[in-house]
Design a protein around this motif. Structure first.
Motif, PDB file in Angstrom:
ATOM      1  N   LYS A 166       1.562   1.901  -4.818  1.00  9.50           N
ATOM      2  CA  LYS A 166       0.235   2.511  -5.071  1.00  9.50           C
ATOM      3  C   LYS A 166      -0.205   2.497  -6.533  1.00  9.50           C
ATOM      4  CE  LYS A 166      -1.712   4.958  -1.355  1.00  9.50           C
ATOM      5  NZ  LYS A 166      -0.691   5.248  -0.325  1.00  9.50           N
TER       6      LYS A 166
ATOM      7  N   ILE B 207      -2.137  -0.483  -7.558  1.00  6.74           N
ATOM      8  CA  ILE B 207      -3.434  -0.746  -6.917  1.00  6.74           C
ATOM      9  C   ILE B 207      -4.447   0.226  -7.504  1.00  6.74           C
ATOM     10  CG2 ILE B 207      -4.710  -0.816  -4.741  1.00  6.74           C
ATOM     11  CD1 ILE B 207      -1.980  -1.007  -3.279  1.00  6.74           C
TER      12      ILE B 207
ATOM     13  N   TRP C 232      -8.127  -1.416   0.932  1.00  8.67           N
ATOM     14  CA  TRP C 232      -6.844  -2.034   1.288  1.00  8.67           C
ATOM     15  C   TRP C 232      -6.475  -1.640   2.719  1.00  8.67           C
ATOM     16  CZ3 TRP C 232      -4.294  -4.275  -3.150  1.00  8.67           C
ATOM     17  CH2 TRP C 232      -3.051  -4.866  -2.894  1.00  8.67           C
ATOM     18  N   LYS C 233      -6.582  -0.311   2.975  1.00  9.18           N
ATOM     19  CA  LYS C 233      -6.236   0.256   4.286  1.00  9.18           C
ATOM     20  C   LYS C 233      -7.180  -0.290   5.366  1.00  9.18           C
ATOM     21  CE  LYS C 233      -5.944   4.830   5.924  1.00  9.18           C
ATOM     22  NZ  LYS C 233      -6.636   6.009   5.484  1.00  9.18           N
TER      23      LYS C 233
ATOM     24  N   LEU D 267       0.832  -1.207   0.000  1.00 10.67           N
ATOM     25  CA  LEU D 267       0.000   0.000   0.000  1.00 10.67           C
ATOM     26  C   LEU D 267       0.865   1.256   0.000  1.00 10.67           C
ATOM     27  CD1 LEU D 267      -2.853   1.231   0.115  1.00 10.67           C
ATOM     28  CD2 LEU D 267      -2.731   1.116   2.602  1.00 10.67           C
ATOM     29  N   ASN D 268       1.971   1.212   0.738  1.00  7.23           N
ATOM     30  CA  ASN D 268       2.825   2.409   0.823  1.00  7.23           C
ATOM     31  C   ASN D 268       3.715   2.619  -0.383  1.00  7.23           C
ATOM     32  OD1 ASN D 268       1.792   3.062   3.310  1.00  7.23           O
ATOM     33  ND2 ASN D 268       3.297   1.837   4.422  1.00  7.23           N
ATOM     34  N   HIS D 269       4.144   1.540  -1.029  1.00  6.65           N
ATOM     35  CA  HIS D 269       5.176   1.693  -2.068  1.00  6.65           C
ATOM     36  C   HIS D 269       4.770   1.239  -3.467  1.00  6.65           C
ATOM     37  CE1 HIS D 269       8.120   2.847   0.974  1.00  6.65           C
ATOM     38  NE2 HIS D 269       7.628   1.876   1.712  1.00  6.65           N
TER      39      HIS D 269
ATOM     40  N   HIS E 250      -7.715   1.715  -2.756  1.00  5.50           N
ATOM     41  CA  HIS E 250      -6.758   2.163  -1.734  1.00  5.50           C
ATOM     42  C   HIS E 250      -7.393   2.131  -0.342  1.00  5.50           C
ATOM     43  CE1 HIS E 250      -3.950   4.445  -4.762  1.00  5.50           C
ATOM     44  NE2 HIS E 250      -4.147   3.176  -5.066  1.00  5.50           N
ATOM     45  N   GLU E 251      -8.623   2.665  -0.228  1.00  3.88           N
ATOM     46  CA  GLU E 251      -9.324   2.720   1.065  1.00  3.88           C
ATOM     47  C   GLU E 251      -9.628   1.327   1.596  1.00  3.88           C
ATOM     48  OE1 GLU E 251     -10.138   4.767   3.619  1.00  3.88           O
ATOM     49  OE2 GLU E 251      -8.699   5.979   2.471  1.00  3.88           O
TER      50      GLU E 251
ATOM     51  N   GLN F  47      -7.052   2.908  -7.979  1.00  3.74           N
ATOM     52  CA  GLN F  47      -7.387   4.016  -7.083  1.00  3.74           C
ATOM     53  C   GLN F  47      -8.523   3.680  -6.105  1.00  3.74           C
ATOM     54  OE1 GLN F  47      -5.670   7.022  -7.023  1.00  3.74           O
ATOM     55  NE2 GLN F  47      -6.909   7.452  -5.215  1.00  3.74           N
TER      56      GLN F  47
END
Length: 309
Positions: free
Chosen positions: A251, A254, A262-263, A247-249, A259-260, A256
């Motif tokens: 992106k 993934i 995933w988090k 998720l951090n590296h 993203h949420e 758009q």
């Protein structure tokens, strides 16, 4: 004519990392498959596949004859007669659609081929991998050869490093287990080549290379070891770390709108997501200790369970 079936595959761990010598673990996924067919069918799909095969045949003529030779006469004759690849494997989904086609062509037309029945020494596996890598490059620009290898052998493959691969057994599934690996359909078709070039561009930065070695590859290797040992507790802890790093590296790989989601998985521990193949769309892989919880959390999405713990 209808050839044997070749299955899709799932790279459970190792996407991107295996380019830089991380471990990897790839398993056949029998839900999807494909076969070569000549049945006079003139559907749009069959015609498109046949046109693609014509180009592929031309490309195969340029492959190093010391590596592999094909019965070109039969191949060209069959393609002229309308042969196509009849496949249920979705394209651009990270489950190896071109890999299955490459395996099918090698199986039917390669001369002096290495067969599944012989003793598959590491050397033979590596030879097959280089042949498949050359063949599949027609579709992706640069291929590791692992997808066709998996499809051709239909057994799990453990990648220890670039030149050390072996057939492996995986712990048998607990059909009543609550833990699961699942596929989540992003509803978007992903393309491998652009994703790989973003990765290669990032590799030029020292910070990214460091992260890859010290975090991404470290967690990937740990996940592979845990999975093969059947250490589920440690596997989930390492998968969570891996999911965070991606998720951090990673992106751009993934989509758009995920993203949420995933988090949220990382924050609630209901599920952990990771890339399936090169990303950019297609399937996303999920790991959960409780499939009912994951299904409730992801109620708006289509999940396919591929393995139960």
């Amino acid at each position: 004519m209808k050839g044997p079936l070749f299955y899709s595959k799932i790279l459970l761990f190792g996407e991107y990392g295996i380019i830089k010598d991380s471990k990897g673990l790839s398993i056949p996924y029998n839900f999807y498959n494909g076969a070569l067919k000549t049945d006079g069918l003139q559907s749009e799909v069959a015609l498109k596949s046949n046109a693609n095969l014509k180009k592929f045949v031309e490309y195969l003529k340029s492959i190093d004859a010391e590596l592999v030779t094909f019965d070109m006469e039969s191949l060209e004759k069959d393609v002229e007669a309308g042969m196509y690849f009849d496949s249920s494997i979705p394209q651009g989904y990270g489950v190896g659609s071109s890999g299955a086609l490459v395996a099918a062509i090698y199986d039917k037309y390669a001369q002096n081929k290495i067969t599944v029945l012989e003793n598959l020494t590491r050397e033979k596996l590596l030879t097959l991998k280089s042949i498949f890598s050359q063949m599949e490059s027609f579709f992706h620009g640069k291929s590791s050869g692992l997808d066709p290898l998996n499809s051709y052998l239909s057994i799990p493959i453990l990648i220890n490093s670039k030149d050390n691969i072996e057939a492996t057994g995986i712990p048998s599934q607990k059909t009543d287990g609550k833990g699961a690996v699942f596929l989540l359909d992003s509803g978007i078709i992903g393309e491998t080549a652009p994703m790989v070039s973003i990765f290669m561009e990032n590799m030029k930065q020292e910070g990214f290379r460091k992260m890859l070695k010290n975090q991404f590859i470290k967690h990937t290797d740990a996940c592979v070891d845990d999975f093969l040992k059947g250490d589920v507790k440690s596997l989930f802890s390492n998968t969570k770390k891996l999911s965070k790093v991606v998720l951090n590296h990673f992106k751009p790989m993934i989509p758009q709108e995920f993203h949420e989601l995933w988090k949220r998985g990382i924050e609630t521990n209901d599920y952990y997501l990771k890339l399936c193949g090169s990303g950019g769309g297609g399937y996303i892989l999920g790991f959960t200790e409780d499939i009912d919880k994951a299904k409730a959390s992801l109620a708006n999405y289509k999940l396919e369970v591929v393995y139960n713990f």
